[in-house]
Write an enzyme that holds these catalytic residues in place. Sequence first.
Site, PDB file in Angstrom:
ATOM      1  N   GLU A 153       0.838  -1.207   0.000  1.00  0.00           N
ATOM      2  CA  GLU A 153       0.000   0.000   0.000  1.00  0.00           C
ATOM      3  C   GLU A 153       0.872   1.256   0.000  1.00  0.00           C
ATOM      4  OE1 GLU A 153      -3.977  -1.342   2.492  1.00  0.00           O
ATOM      5  OE2 GLU A 153      -2.067  -1.182   3.552  1.00  0.00           O
ATOM      6  N   GLU A 183      33.512  47.171  -0.680  1.00  0.00           N
ATOM      7  CA  GLU A 183      32.938  46.117   0.159  1.00  0.00           C
ATOM      8  C   GLU A 183      33.958  45.035   0.496  1.00  0.00           C
ATOM      9  OE1 GLU A 183      29.779  44.721  -2.334  1.00  0.00           O
ATOM     10  OE2 GLU A 183      28.815  46.695  -2.437  1.00  0.00           O
ATOM     11  N   LYS A 211      35.524  41.569   0.377  1.00  0.00           N
ATOM     12  CA  LYS A 211      35.504  40.425  -0.547  1.00  0.00           C
ATOM     13  C   LYS A 211      35.634  39.170   0.311  1.00  0.00           C
ATOM     14  CE  LYS A 211      37.381  38.613  -4.861  1.00  0.00           C
ATOM     15  NZ  LYS A 211      37.453  37.221  -4.446  1.00  0.00           N
ATOM     16  N   GLU A 227      27.343  35.671  -0.664  1.00  0.00           N
ATOM     17  CA  GLU A 227      28.448  34.753  -0.369  1.00  0.00           C
ATOM     18  C   GLU A 227      28.102  33.893   0.840  1.00  0.00           C
ATOM     19  OE1 GLU A 227      32.497  34.047  -1.922  1.00  0.00           O
ATOM     20  OE2 GLU A 227      30.719  35.138  -2.603  1.00  0.00           O
ATOM     21  N   LYS A 283      32.658  48.716  -6.582  1.00  0.00           N
ATOM     22  CA  LYS A 283      31.558  48.651  -7.541  1.00  0.00           C
ATOM     23  C   LYS A 283      31.062  50.063  -7.854  1.00  0.00           C
ATOM     24  CE  LYS A 283      29.813  44.327  -5.524  1.00  0.00           C
ATOM     25  NZ  LYS A 283      28.663  43.688  -4.853  1.00  0.00           N
ATOM     26  N   LYS A 328      43.034  42.731  -4.551  1.00  0.00           N
ATOM     27  CA  LYS A 328      43.544  41.646  -3.716  1.00  0.00           C
ATOM     28  C   LYS A 328      44.707  42.172  -2.881  1.00  0.00           C
ATOM     29  CE  LYS A 328      42.013  38.047  -4.111  1.00  0.00           C
ATOM     30  NZ  LYS A 328      42.027  36.898  -5.034  1.00  0.00           N
ATOM     31  N   CYS A 340      43.943  14.143  32.021  1.00  0.00           N
ATOM     32  CA  CYS A 340      44.810  15.294  31.750  1.00  0.00           C
ATOM     33  C   CYS A 340      43.980  16.572  31.849  1.00  0.00           C
ATOM     34  CB  CYS A 340      45.410  15.166  30.354  1.00  0.00           C
ATOM     35  SG  CYS A 340      46.424  16.579  29.871  1.00  0.00           S
TER      36      CYS A 340
END
Length: 669
Positions: free
Chosen positions: A44, A121, A123, A179, A294, A318, A431
């Site tokens: 079923e 902004e 990255k 992101e 941008k 970068k 420990c």
Amino acid sequence: MGQENKQEEEQKQEKKRYLELVKLINRYNKQYHEENTSTISDYEFDQLNQELKQYEQKHPDQIAKNSPSKKVGGKVKREAGVEVTHHVPMLSIQDVFTKEEVVSWVEEVKEVHPDATFSVEHKIDGLSMSLRYQNGELILAETRGNGIVGEDVTLNSRVISDVKETLKIPYDYLEVRGEVYMTHKDFERINEKQELLNKKPFANPRNCAAGTLRQLDPEITKERGLRFFVFNIQDGPRNLIEQHTVGLDYLKEKGLSVVPHILCGTAQEVLQAIDQIGENREQYLYDIDGAVVKIEQTEYRNDFQAGSKYSAGHIAYKYPPEEKETEVLEIELSVGRTGKITPTAILEPIRLCGTTVSRATLHNQEFINSMGIGLHTKVCVVKSGEIIPKITRVIKEASKPFQIPDICPVCGEAVVKEEDTADIRCVNPACPAQLLRTISYFVGKEAMDIKSFGEKYVQGLIEEGYVHNFADLYRLKEKRDELIEKGIMGKEKNTDKILTAIEESKKNDPIKLLIGLGIQNVGKASAKEIMSHFASISDLAKASIEELVAIQDVGEITAQGIREFFDHPHNLELLEALKAEGVNTVMKKEEGASEKFFGMTFCITGTLPTMKRSEMEELIEKNGGKLMGVGKKLNYLVAGENAGSKLEKAKSLGISVLSEEDVLKMLLL
């Protein structure tokens, strides 16, 4: 017109039936996978699934969010590799590596559009994902892929806290891009868990986030704590797209997390913003690998195409890797909560990426030897968007590289070098450096399952000197009044609740105690298998490696780990202390238990004449048998009425089919 009305009514009824099927099958799935019962036969159930499948094939655009076709067992799944063609291409951003290139690009834009402004902004070092909203409802999440075609990750996106399933917006369609990333804190937590499970740690947060988003099980995605920043509106109403940061700020008001941004008017302001972001990198909860610039006015962007591969009107600066020389002053050893010993170089302080650097990890003995690092070695250190500085090279190797000692720097006990890894580990569960981890694991759900006993309480008890080992937990009742007075575990009611739970845990099956001891590679399944061969934990403690390896699913490494644990005098003392406190270490002999089904595998299907399916499963396991699905390794299919597709598959594979009566007769032989 009458015919159209009839067709419309039929479509409504079909849709109504489909939604009813979704509800029914989800209910039956829950019964079977979570409640170990079933109120319908397999046949079923298969018929209902076929009916649902036919509707979804006919109407793929109407598949419900909670459709059982997207679930495996009791959990939602997604299909791997389902491709999606992007509504708006998800292109890359052209990288630049010098400030001069940034200035040149800004000036080029200003020559064409003197009134242009710029958003600078973070990255973020993660992976790109777009979200599509229809009338405020999330309908699709997709990865970047090759920029034109990506992968559908909608189910996984829904468990990311920053992704909103609904937005209160007055727009028919909105598509945003952002992101997916992982914070440093969550990355460390996940890698610590990988280590506990004896799995390979992730190389960096980005790799971990990327692999997690593509997991088939959304529960794993949820547990790993992915985050999401929106950095662009891909498509939507003109008033949100015209001014880039205006759109971002609107989305922020609506509850979405948007990328931090600085609006600038001149090249000098852009450079200042880039420097500001770079200088504050150490304060961010996530990795960045640059700053994106941008054009704010989106209609200006198409005047500055950067080729078919890149988005128009953007560049990404970068940050250059900064490398400096320094000296290794000392080498410090630390013991993690898993017992792993990590060497760290204490450096003559230097400034890197706007911060003072005085420490760098040396990873392990193999790294130290390969680099030739010792005290007073001159080294070069680099820090490029990384939280932890790295020693990249040695200017002059040490005559004698530093050697990690063969005793734990915290407790003084002998350490062990793990096979197949470069890790050196302290295996003493008492420990102090790893006590919080071992006690928290011991009281946790998988082990002794002491309710309401969170890590916060464990830490408080350790810091106040009440707990030094597992046995001390069972002595806490003697300190009840002190504990209440100090409020370590809350007020009187909560303290008594936890103390009662501790007492109740003494009655646990020894399998849970074995799990709680935290022996490497001994988890829930292996502990159950191991203890099925021993009358008590004490008997297990005396077992030889040969005896242990003879147990199914116990390999040489696991056997060696068990033997090393019980060869440690402290651990034997601990076991005796637990027994003295009344903790159960003896396996209960079940009435009617035997090994008659040892080495045999069974699968149950259909409705049995007198027994529930769960009762038959219990009977098989109690007599040494194992349960599994229909496949080539299955020995027997126990079939009842309405056995369904499993019976047909078993017959095609030549698997022996038994009735309930056949199984009971086997036990009498």
